[in-house]
Design a protein around this motif. Structure first.
Motif, short mmCIF file in Angstrom:
data_model
loop_
_atom_site.label_atom_id
_atom_site.label_comp_id
_atom_site.label_asym_id
_atom_site.label_seq_id
_atom_site.Cartn_x
_atom_site.Cartn_y
_atom_site.Cartn_z
N ALA A 250 -17.21 122.99 132.66
CA ALA A 250 -17.36 123.63 133.89
C ALA A 250 -18.20 124.96 133.64
CB ALA A 250 -16.19 124.17 134.44
N ASN A 251 -19.03 125.24 134.16
CA ASN A 251 -20.03 126.57 134.11
C ASN A 251 -19.91 127.51 135.08
OD1 ASN A 251 -21.47 125.17 135.91
ND2 ASN A 251 -23.39 125.79 134.60
N GLY A 252 -19.05 127.02 136.12
CA GLY A 252 -19.12 128.08 137.43
C GLY A 252 -18.44 127.52 138.49
N TYR A 253 -18.22 128.27 139.50
CA TYR A 253 -17.46 127.93 140.70
C TYR A 253 -18.20 127.35 141.78
CZ TYR A 253 -13.61 128.79 144.04
OH TYR A 253 -12.50 128.55 145.03
N HIS A 254 -18.32 126.12 142.07
CA HIS A 254 -19.02 125.59 143.05
C HIS A 254 -18.29 124.74 144.09
CE1 HIS A 254 -22.20 126.35 140.21
NE2 HIS A 254 -21.54 125.82 139.21
N GLY B 163 -15.71 125.24 146.07
CA GLY B 163 -14.35 125.21 145.85
C GLY B 163 -13.74 125.17 144.50
N ILE B 164 -14.31 124.75 143.48
CA ILE B 164 -13.53 124.54 142.28
C ILE B 164 -14.55 124.70 140.97
CG2 ILE B 164 -12.13 122.72 143.02
CD1 ILE B 164 -13.96 120.68 141.50
N PHE B 165 -14.06 124.97 139.74
CA PHE B 165 -14.96 125.25 138.62
C PHE B 165 -15.45 123.67 138.40
CE2 PHE B 165 -12.57 129.04 138.30
CZ PHE B 165 -13.57 130.05 138.05
N THR B 166 -16.75 123.56 138.16
CA THR B 166 -17.47 122.52 137.83
C THR B 166 -18.70 122.67 136.82
OG1 THR B 166 -18.32 120.29 139.03
CG2 THR B 166 -18.59 122.27 140.14
N CYS B 167 -19.02 121.49 136.46
CA CYS B 167 -20.50 121.48 135.74
C CYS B 167 -21.70 121.59 136.83
CB CYS B 167 -20.61 120.56 134.71
SG CYS B 167 -20.77 118.90 135.53
N GLU B 168 -22.78 121.95 136.29
CA GLU B 168 -23.97 121.85 137.26
C GLU B 168 -24.31 120.34 137.60
OE1 GLU B 168 -26.45 124.20 138.11
OE2 GLU B 168 -24.96 125.44 137.53
N SER B 169 -23.95 119.25 136.59
CA SER B 169 -24.48 118.14 137.23
C SER B 169 -23.55 117.39 138.24
CB SER B 169 -24.63 117.12 136.03
OG SER B 169 -23.24 116.86 135.59
N CYS B 170 -22.31 117.99 138.01
CA CYS B 170 -21.28 117.66 139.14
C CYS B 170 -21.67 118.50 140.38
CB CYS B 170 -19.87 117.59 138.89
SG CYS B 170 -19.57 116.38 137.76
N LYS B 171 -21.94 119.65 140.46
CA LYS B 171 -22.33 120.73 141.48
C LYS B 171 -23.79 119.78 142.25
CE LYS B 171 -25.37 123.97 141.34
NZ LYS B 171 -25.96 125.25 141.15
N SER B 172 -24.70 119.39 141.43
CA SER B 172 -25.81 119.07 142.13
C SER B 172 -25.40 117.61 142.65
CB SER B 172 -27.04 118.88 141.07
OG SER B 172 -27.20 120.05 140.42
N PHE B 173 -24.96 116.92 142.04
CA PHE B 173 -24.53 115.26 142.64
C PHE B 173 -23.96 115.59 143.92
CE2 PHE B 173 -21.31 112.29 143.36
CZ PHE B 173 -21.74 111.03 143.35
N PHE B 174 -22.88 116.37 144.06
CA PHE B 174 -22.12 116.67 145.11
C PHE B 174 -22.85 117.30 146.30
CE2 PHE B 174 -19.19 118.89 147.93
CZ PHE B 174 -18.06 117.94 148.10
#
Length: 108
Positions: free
Chosen positions: A2-6, A8-19
């Motif tokens: 995890a690298n940030g709050y995205h 509603g939760i702390f997540t990595c950039e790839s999961c943030k972008s996918f979502f």
């Protein structure tokens, strides 16, 4: 990692972008095994987008926090699922407040 709050939760950039892509493009996925029980981790996350998206929602990512207009920046004031508003009640030690002088003071 995890690298940030995205969303509603702390997540990595790839999961943030996918979502974000999944929500903005209103994607409808089907499980590759038709079981909706695929194991999703850092090594297997690209194999089944359906199970990955469901896991994102299950662990707390909120579709209502994705800006559909493509507008950038800022933070939302939606309460988190655990309680509080991001950076205010849940993580008060991360909020910067301005003192009466012009310098920022970090709360600890």
């Amino acid at each position: 990692m995890a690298n940030g709050y995205h969303y509603g939760i702390f997540t990595c950039e790839s999961c943030k972008s996918f979502f974000k892509r999944s929500v903005m493009q209103q994607k409808i996925y089907k499980c590759i095994r038709a079981t909706d029980k695929c194991r999703i981790n850092v090594n297997t996350r690209t194999r089944c987008p359906s199970c990955r998206f469901e896991k994102c929602k299950r662990i707390g990512m909120m579709t209502e926090l994705v800006r559909m207009s493509g507008e950038r920046g800022g933070s939302h004031s939606f309460p988190s699922k655990i309680g509080g508003v991001r950076g205010k009640l849940r993580f008060p030690h991360l909020v910067e407040r301005k003192s009466k002088g012009s310098k920022s003071v970090k709360l600890t």
